[in-house]
Structure formats: structure tokens, C-alpha cells
Design a protein around this motif. Structure first.
Motif, mmCIF file in Angstrom:
data_model
loop_
_atom_site.group_PDB
_atom_site.id
_atom_site.type_symbol
_atom_site.label_atom_id
_atom_site.label_comp_id
_atom_site.label_asym_id
_atom_site.label_seq_id
_atom_site.Cartn_x
_atom_site.Cartn_y
_atom_site.Cartn_z
ATOM 1 N N LEU A 64 9.614 49.050 37.228
ATOM 2 C CA LEU A 64 8.313 48.533 36.785
ATOM 3 C C LEU A 64 7.753 47.529 37.792
ATOM 4 N N TYR A 65 8.636 46.676 38.285
ATOM 5 C CA TYR A 65 8.257 45.662 39.282
ATOM 6 C C TYR A 65 7.727 46.335 40.549
ATOM 7 N N HIS A 66 8.442 47.339 41.064
ATOM 8 C CA HIS A 66 8.025 48.021 42.299
ATOM 9 C C HIS A 66 6.709 48.784 42.098
ATOM 10 N N GLN A 67 6.537 49.405 40.925
ATOM 11 C CA GLN A 67 5.271 50.085 40.637
ATOM 12 C C GLN A 67 4.116 49.081 40.652
ATOM 13 N N ALA A 68 4.346 47.933 40.036
ATOM 14 C CA ALA A 68 3.307 46.900 40.005
ATOM 15 C C ALA A 68 2.988 46.413 41.410
ATOM 16 N N LYS A 69 4.010 46.204 42.219
ATOM 17 C CA LYS A 69 3.776 45.701 43.577
ATOM 18 C C LYS A 69 2.949 46.689 44.397
ATOM 19 N N ALA A 70 3.171 47.985 44.212
ATOM 20 C CA ALA A 70 2.379 48.991 44.928
ATOM 21 C C ALA A 70 0.914 48.941 44.487
ATOM 22 N N LEU A 71 0.682 48.793 43.188
ATOM 23 C CA LEU A 71 -0.691 48.707 42.674
ATOM 24 C C LEU A 71 -1.363 47.403 43.104
ATOM 25 N N ILE A 72 -0.617 46.306 43.118
ATOM 26 C CA ILE A 72 -1.166 45.022 43.571
ATOM 27 C C ILE A 72 -1.568 45.114 45.038
ATOM 28 N N LEU A 73 -0.720 45.723 45.836
ATOM 29 C CA LEU A 73 -1.026 45.905 47.258
ATOM 30 C C LEU A 73 -2.313 46.715 47.420
ATOM 31 N N ALA A 74 -2.440 47.793 46.644
ATOM 32 C CA ALA A 74 -3.648 48.617 46.716
ATOM 33 C C ALA A 74 -4.880 47.834 46.270
ATOM 34 N N HIS A 75 -4.750 47.072 45.190
ATOM 35 C CA HIS A 75 -5.882 46.273 44.697
ATOM 36 C C HIS A 75 -6.287 45.217 45.716
ATOM 37 N N ASN A 76 -5.307 44.518 46.250
ATOM 38 C CA ASN A 76 -5.605 43.440 47.197
ATOM 39 C C ASN A 76 -6.189 43.954 48.510
ATOM 40 N N ALA A 77 -5.945 45.227 48.834
ATOM 41 C CA ALA A 77 -6.470 45.818 50.070
ATOM 42 C C ALA A 77 -7.768 46.591 49.841
ATOM 43 N N CYS A 78 -8.177 46.751 48.602
ATOM 44 C CA CYS A 78 -9.342 47.570 48.270
ATOM 45 C C CYS A 78 -10.639 46.897 48.729
ATOM 46 N N ASP A 79 -11.544 47.687 49.227
ATOM 47 C CA ASP A 79 -12.861 47.198 49.619
ATOM 48 C C ASP A 79 -13.547 46.595 48.390
ATOM 49 N N SER A 80 -14.077 45.410 48.527
ATOM 50 C CA SER A 80 -14.702 44.715 47.389
ATOM 51 C C SER A 80 -15.917 45.463 46.848
ATOM 52 N N ARG B 90 -11.434 49.170 39.630
ATOM 53 C CA ARG B 90 -11.276 49.329 38.172
ATOM 54 C C ARG B 90 -10.131 50.292 37.856
ATOM 55 N N GLU B 91 -10.055 51.391 38.597
ATOM 56 C CA GLU B 91 -8.993 52.377 38.394
ATOM 57 C C GLU B 91 -7.615 51.747 38.620
ATOM 58 N N ILE B 92 -7.481 50.989 39.694
ATOM 59 C CA ILE B 92 -6.203 50.339 39.994
ATOM 60 C C ILE B 92 -5.840 49.345 38.896
ATOM 61 N N VAL C 102 -14.311 42.995 33.373
ATOM 62 C CA VAL C 102 -13.273 42.133 33.968
ATOM 63 C C VAL C 102 -13.376 42.220 35.485
ATOM 64 N N TRP C 103 -13.311 41.084 36.139
ATOM 65 C CA TRP C 103 -13.341 41.009 37.597
ATOM 66 C C TRP C 103 -12.160 40.168 38.047
ATOM 67 N N ILE C 104 -11.318 40.743 38.888
ATOM 68 C CA ILE C 104 -10.174 40.012 39.426
ATOM 69 C C ILE C 104 -10.305 39.963 40.934
ATOM 70 N N GLU C 105 -10.521 38.752 41.456
ATOM 71 C CA GLU C 105 -10.618 38.546 42.901
ATOM 72 C C GLU C 105 -9.263 38.787 43.562
ATOM 73 N N THR C 106 -9.311 39.069 44.846
ATOM 74 C CA THR C 106 -8.084 39.232 45.611
ATOM 75 C C THR C 106 -7.870 38.004 46.485
ATOM 76 N N PRO C 107 -6.632 37.706 46.808
ATOM 77 C CA PRO C 107 -5.439 38.368 46.309
ATOM 78 C C PRO C 107 -5.093 37.921 44.892
ATOM 79 N N PHE C 108 -4.437 38.807 44.191
ATOM 80 C CA PHE C 108 -3.954 38.581 42.836
ATOM 81 C C PHE C 108 -2.494 38.995 42.820
ATOM 82 N N TYR C 109 -1.688 38.281 42.067
ATOM 83 C CA TYR C 109 -0.256 38.567 42.009
ATOM 84 C C TYR C 109 0.244 38.534 40.569
ATOM 85 N N CYS C 110 1.169 39.429 40.255
ATOM 86 C CA CYS C 110 1.848 39.419 38.956
ATOM 87 C C CYS C 110 3.210 40.076 39.124
#
Length: 191
Positions: free
Chosen positions: A24-40, A47-49, A61-69
Motif C-alpha cells: 500500500l505504501y509503495h502504491q501511494a508513493k508511485a501516485l504521489i510521485l505522479a501527482h507531484n510531477a503533474c503539470d498544474s 483529479r484522476e491521480i 478539492v485542490w492539493i498543491e504540490t508537493p504533497f506527501y502521505c
């Protein structure tokens, strides 16, 4: 016998290096990486990520980058809530944030805790050093503004229509309709 995942959500001592939790942790880290690298500007992809990462993310909902969980799946965010940059949500248990929230930069929300005594906190598992961990949820109501660099401890409930001043360390529940700030955070005024 309960899984470590269920023990974690139930607030019992659990093994954070359990294979299911690590996946679960590794899946989240991959999605966080994608979100943080996504064009604003790519709002649909962002939204999909977020919908894949978070347990619940309502419209607006709007989450600025970088975001971590840690896991993402334990986070629920109500409609029109804004999470500013460099926020850290350690969601080893549920983190619920209501609608119309403003979460300023560098806000940290923790759900994990450890025994205070080192002899109770640290243990050996074969050749690995491990740490006893348990969790408590964090619940934040509607229309809450949390100022920058604030830290919210495990097990905290913050009511509706609350303003938490910047730099606060929230160690106790905060009732609705108040201004609170400080270290430790205390109610200073009814709103």
C-alpha cells in the motif's frame, strides 16, 4: 487473527513493515510521485491521480504540490478544500477533513504514535530494528483554516468553523467556532 492493516486502523500495535502495508505504501508513493510531477494545468490528470490515491476526494478539492502521505487510502477530504504546498499527512489511521477547508503550507497531520520509553518503543526482529507503533484518527470539521507550519497530533478532533493560528502544535481537541493558536494550541477567542 487480525491483519496488521486492520490492527493499524483499530489503533492497536502493528508491524509497519508488514508486506501488505508495504505494498500500500509503495502504491501511494508511485501516485504521489505522479501527482507531484503533474503539470498544474492538467486538472483532469491531477483529479484522476488524487481519486486513485485518496480514500475520498470530493469535488473542488485542490492539493498543491508537493504533497506527501503514507498510504493515501485513509484520507478523506470534503468538497472545495484547499491543501497548500509541502503538507504531510501521515495517514496510518483515518484523516478526515471537512468541506471548505484551508490547509496552509507545511501543515503536518500525524496519526501514528509510539511508546514514550525507548525500551518499550524499540525491539529487535531478527537482524532488523523495529518500532512499536499504534495509531489514532484525526478529524477536522467543515470551514476550518489551519495556519502554516502547524502540527496536528494523533487522535485530535477539530470542530467546525475553526481557525488555527500559524505555527500551532495541536495536542488537544479544539471545539467549534473558535480561534486557537500556540504551542501547545489553546482556544483564545470564540468566533
Amino acid at each position: 487473527m487480525k491483519s496488521n492493516h486492520q490492527k493499524m486502523l483499530d489503533g492497536e500495535a502493528y508491524d509497519s513493515r508488514d508486506p501488505e502495508l508495504l505494498e500500500l505504501y509503495h502504491q501511494a508513493k508511485a501516485l504521489i510521485l505522479a501527482h507531484n510531477a503533474c503539470d498544474s494545468r492538467d486538472l483532469a490528470r491531477r483529479r484522476e491521480i488524487l481519486s486513485q490515491l485518496l480514500g475520498k476526494v470530493e469535488k473542488g478539492v485542490w492539493i498543491e504540490t508537493p504533497f506527501y502521505c503514507d498510504y493515501g487510502v485513509n484520507i478523506e477530504i470534503g468538497e472545495n478544500t484547499f491543501v497548500n504546498s509541502n503538507c504531510i499527512f501521515l495517514d496510518d489511521n483515518k484523516i478526515r477533513i471537512g468541506k471548505n477547508g484551508l490547509i496552509a503550507p507545511y501543515v503536518q497531520i500525524y496519526t501514528a504514535t509510539h511508546p514514550l520509553k525507548a525500551s518499550e518503543r524499540i525491539y529487535q526482529d531478527g537482524e532488523s530494528t523495529r518500532y512499536h507503533t499504534s495509531t489514532q484518527p484525526v478529524i477536522i470539521g467543515d470551514n476550518v483554516w489551519i495556519g502554516g507550519n502547524s502540527v496536528i497530533f494523533p487522535g485530535i478532533c477539530i470542530g467546525d468553523n475553526v481557525t488555527i493560528g500559524a505555527g500551532s502544535v495541536v495536542t488537544k481537541d479544539i471545539p467549534s467556532d473558535v480561534l486557537a493558536f500556540g504551542n501547545p494550541c489553546k482556544v483564545v477567542k470564540q468566533l
